[in-house]
Design an enzyme around this catalytic site. Structure first.
Site, short mmCIF file in Angstrom:
data_model
loop_
_atom_site.label_atom_id
_atom_site.label_comp_id
_atom_site.label_asym_id
_atom_site.label_seq_id
_atom_site.Cartn_x
_atom_site.Cartn_y
_atom_site.Cartn_z
N GLU A 1 0.85 -1.21 0.00
CA GLU A 1 0.00 0.00 0.00
C GLU A 1 0.88 1.25 0.00
O GLU A 1 0.74 2.13 0.86
CB GLU A 1 -0.98 -0.02 1.18
CG GLU A 1 -1.93 -1.19 1.10
CD GLU A 1 -3.12 -1.14 2.06
OE1 GLU A 1 -3.22 -0.22 2.88
OE2 GLU A 1 -3.99 -2.03 1.95
N GLU B 1 -4.77 -8.88 -0.22
CA GLU B 1 -5.50 -8.57 1.01
C GLU B 1 -6.97 -8.50 0.65
O GLU B 1 -7.38 -7.63 -0.13
CB GLU B 1 -5.04 -7.25 1.65
CG GLU B 1 -3.70 -7.38 2.36
CD GLU B 1 -3.31 -6.14 3.15
OE1 GLU B 1 -4.20 -5.43 3.67
OE2 GLU B 1 -2.09 -5.87 3.24
O1 AHR Z 1 -4.74 -6.16 7.12
C1 AHR Z 1 -4.64 -5.00 7.90
C2 AHR Z 1 -4.03 -3.83 7.14
O2 AHR Z 1 -4.88 -3.46 6.10
C3 AHR Z 1 -2.72 -4.09 6.44
O3 AHR Z 1 -1.64 -3.96 7.30
C4 AHR Z 1 -2.69 -3.02 5.40
O4 AHR Z 1 -1.95 -3.39 4.27
C5 AHR Z 1 -4.16 -2.80 5.07
O5 AHR Z 1 -4.50 -1.48 5.06
#
Ligand code: AHR
Length: 538
Positions: free
Chosen positions: A208, A342
């Site tokens: 991110e 994610e």
């Molecule tokens: O999964 C939790 C967080 O969500 C991670 O650290 C980040 O990459 C995302 O914003």
């Protein structure tokens, strides 16, 4: 008097008709599906699609809350049964779902992680400012992660620090892990107990980077990514020709212009990339959250929240379509994978928990959500070749919850277990009229299904009944052929918000289901709000 009598009769009749209507409504609500309700499915084995990569069933384990410490790592001296400090119950459970890869050490944590603190006999204690501001003991570091990966029979997906680290730091980490030659770093690895170089199949370049990873513009990130791609090398002799390490660049986190610009910038550069840098995947993050400011609760909800949440999760398909279309423009041969590293549900923190630990329960709604997303990934398997649910243990949509020596498997865990035969299977198109399920203003498909042939040629069918009130009758056949039998497992629950707790761990567990066969087709009665996976004998 007469009038009074007449009103009395009228009242009785009204009461009777209200009662009759009520009884009728009750019967209708609980009535088994009629023939008219039947959903017919046709699997076309003559038109095999893309490989459903096993990596679509990947996991994500970040140094966050009790994801690592307590969830995986209890330490060698713990009373909780462990092997080299890693809890045995968790290892056994994870082996059973055949975890193909684990992304580590973050997340936002990765962009503040300095690997040297996590090796050797003396570990520096640092901080975890992203997640609750707690101390990070660094007792679970490189060797412990690789031991864990080895114990569960998985593969490492390492995320290197682009935000607050340097290319040199990341390059040295990879040299430390993968060099077979007698460099000082390789000798240090040997001294720390691992003479053989490690296999690192997947490398994430940042996390991110448009947000917690450094708030970079697409162009700034691109120039960083090229440098990391060039210099962060894998020296393992076994990974030079075959099994080459795949590099995954940071990709989008949504579907607005900000995100399409990001994908466009990276993919446009990829189209003209030279010998000196490369990328094999573009990451995409997408959580299911209806309202970030006022997140839904993970328990104690009703049908309205169930329907709204599932509607939200189905947007994953549009998001993949949007970014795949940009990728197709610059990479029509689909060399670069879209890596959804994610995904999953994100609810309000469980009452009483540290809000920075992202603790939530996991209900039958999450099981349905998991199946719907896995089905979406499978339908896009030509481009989406890796995905990592967030997160594996005790954080967000977890497979496993632990509390000291106790462990419980979640409904989502069981979906991953039931879907294991789909790993590396070949997609088989399946046509059906999904119908609809409506609650208030939300309309969803009533059923969803995918089919595939596994590596042994066996046919598998996964069907989800989204309707939480009505069963559905399925008649499934194979185009131009006939089916002999089908059997497998189904997962449902008493309520949409039913969970497995430490006190009642078996509220939501799969049970066997077998099909009737008539005229070369199978009939299955699917329970409301259920996920079913059957193997089909032809
Ligand atoms: O999964 C939790 C967080 O969500 C991670 O650290 C980040 O990459 C995302 O914003």
């Amino acid at each position: 008097m007469f009038a009074k009598f007449a009103v009395g009769i009228l009242k009785q009749r009204t009461l009777r008709s209200v009662l009759v209507s009520f009884v009728l409504a009750c019967i209708l609500l609980n009535m088994p599906a009629t023939a008219a309700d039947k959903v017919e499915l046709a699997m076309d084995v003559s038109k095999p699609g893309a490989k459903i990569d096993r990596n679509l069933f990947g996991q994500f384990a970040e140094h966050l809350g009790h994801g690592i410490y307590e969830g995986i790592w209890v330490g060698r001296d713990s009373k909780i049964p462990n092997t080299h400090g890693i809890r045995n119950d968790v290892v056994t459970a994870l082996k059973a779902i055949k975890v193909p890869n684990v992304r580590w050490p973050g997340g936002c944590f990765a962009d503040e992680y300095h690997w040297r603190k996590g090796i050797g006999p003396q570990r520096a204690v640092s901080l975890n400012p992203n997640w609750g501001g707690v101390t990070e003991p660094n007792t679970f570091g490189t060797h412990e992660f690789m031991d864990f990966i080895n114990q569960i029979g998985s593969k490492a997906y390492l995320s290197v620090n682009v935000g607050s680290g340097t290319p040199q730091e990341a390059a040295e980490w990879l040299e430390y892990m993968t060099s077979a030659q007698g460099t000082t770093l390789a000798k240090e690895r040997t001294a720390n107990g691992h003479p053989d170089p490690y296999i690192i199949p997947y490398l994430g370049i940042g996390n991110e980077s448009w947000d917690c990873g450094g708030n970079m513009t697409p162009d700034y990130y691109l120039s960083q990514m090229k440098i990391y791609s060039r210099f962060v090398r894998n020296f393992n002799p076994e990974q030079q020709d075959k099994q080459q390490m795949l590099r995954i660049a940071v990709g989008p986190g949504g579907d607005g212009p900000r995100w399409t610009e990001w994908t466009d910038t990276i993919m446009k550069a990829y189209q003209h990339h030279t010998w000196s840098w490369d990328m094999n995947g573009l990451s995409m993050h997408n959580y299911t959250v209806v309202n970030w400011q006022n997140k839904f609760a993970s328990t104690g909800f009703g049908e309205s929240e169930y329907a709204q949440f599932l509607k939200e999760t189905l947007k994953m398909d549009d998001l993949i379509n949007t970014h795949s279309a940009i990728m197709d423009k610059y990479d029509p041969e689909k060399k670069v994978a879209l890596v959804v590293d994610e995904w999953g549900s994100w609810y309000a923190p469980s009452p009483g928990s540290n809000p920075g630990f992202l603790v939530q329960q996991n209900s039958q709604r999450d099981a349905i959500l998991a199946a719907l997303n896995l089905n979406i990934f499978a339908r896009h398997a030509d481009r989406v070749r890796m995905a990592n649910i967030a997160q594996m243990i005790n954080v967000l949509q977890a497979m496993i919850l632990t509390d000291k020596e106790k462990m419980v498997l979640t409904p989502t865990y069981y979906v991953f277990k039931m879907y294991a035969p789909f790993q590396d299977s070949t997609f088989v198109p399946v046509t059906f009229n999904a119908g609809t399920y409506t609650h208030d203003s939300v309309t969803l498909p009533r059923v969803d299904a995918i089919a595939a042939k596994d590596t042994n040629g066996k046919l598998w069918l996964a069907i989800t009944n989204l309707n939480p009130n009505q069963p559905v009758e399925i008649e499934a056949g194979v185009e131009g052929g006939s089916v002999k039998s089908a059997a497998g497992q189904t997962l449902t629950a008493p309520k949409v918000d039913s969970v497995n707790s430490f006190d009642a761990p078996n509220t939501v567990v799969p049970k066997p289901i077998a099909a009737k066969v008539q005229g070369g087709k199978i009939s299955l009665q699917l329970e409301p709000k259920s996920v079913t996976v059957v193997s089909v004998e032809q």
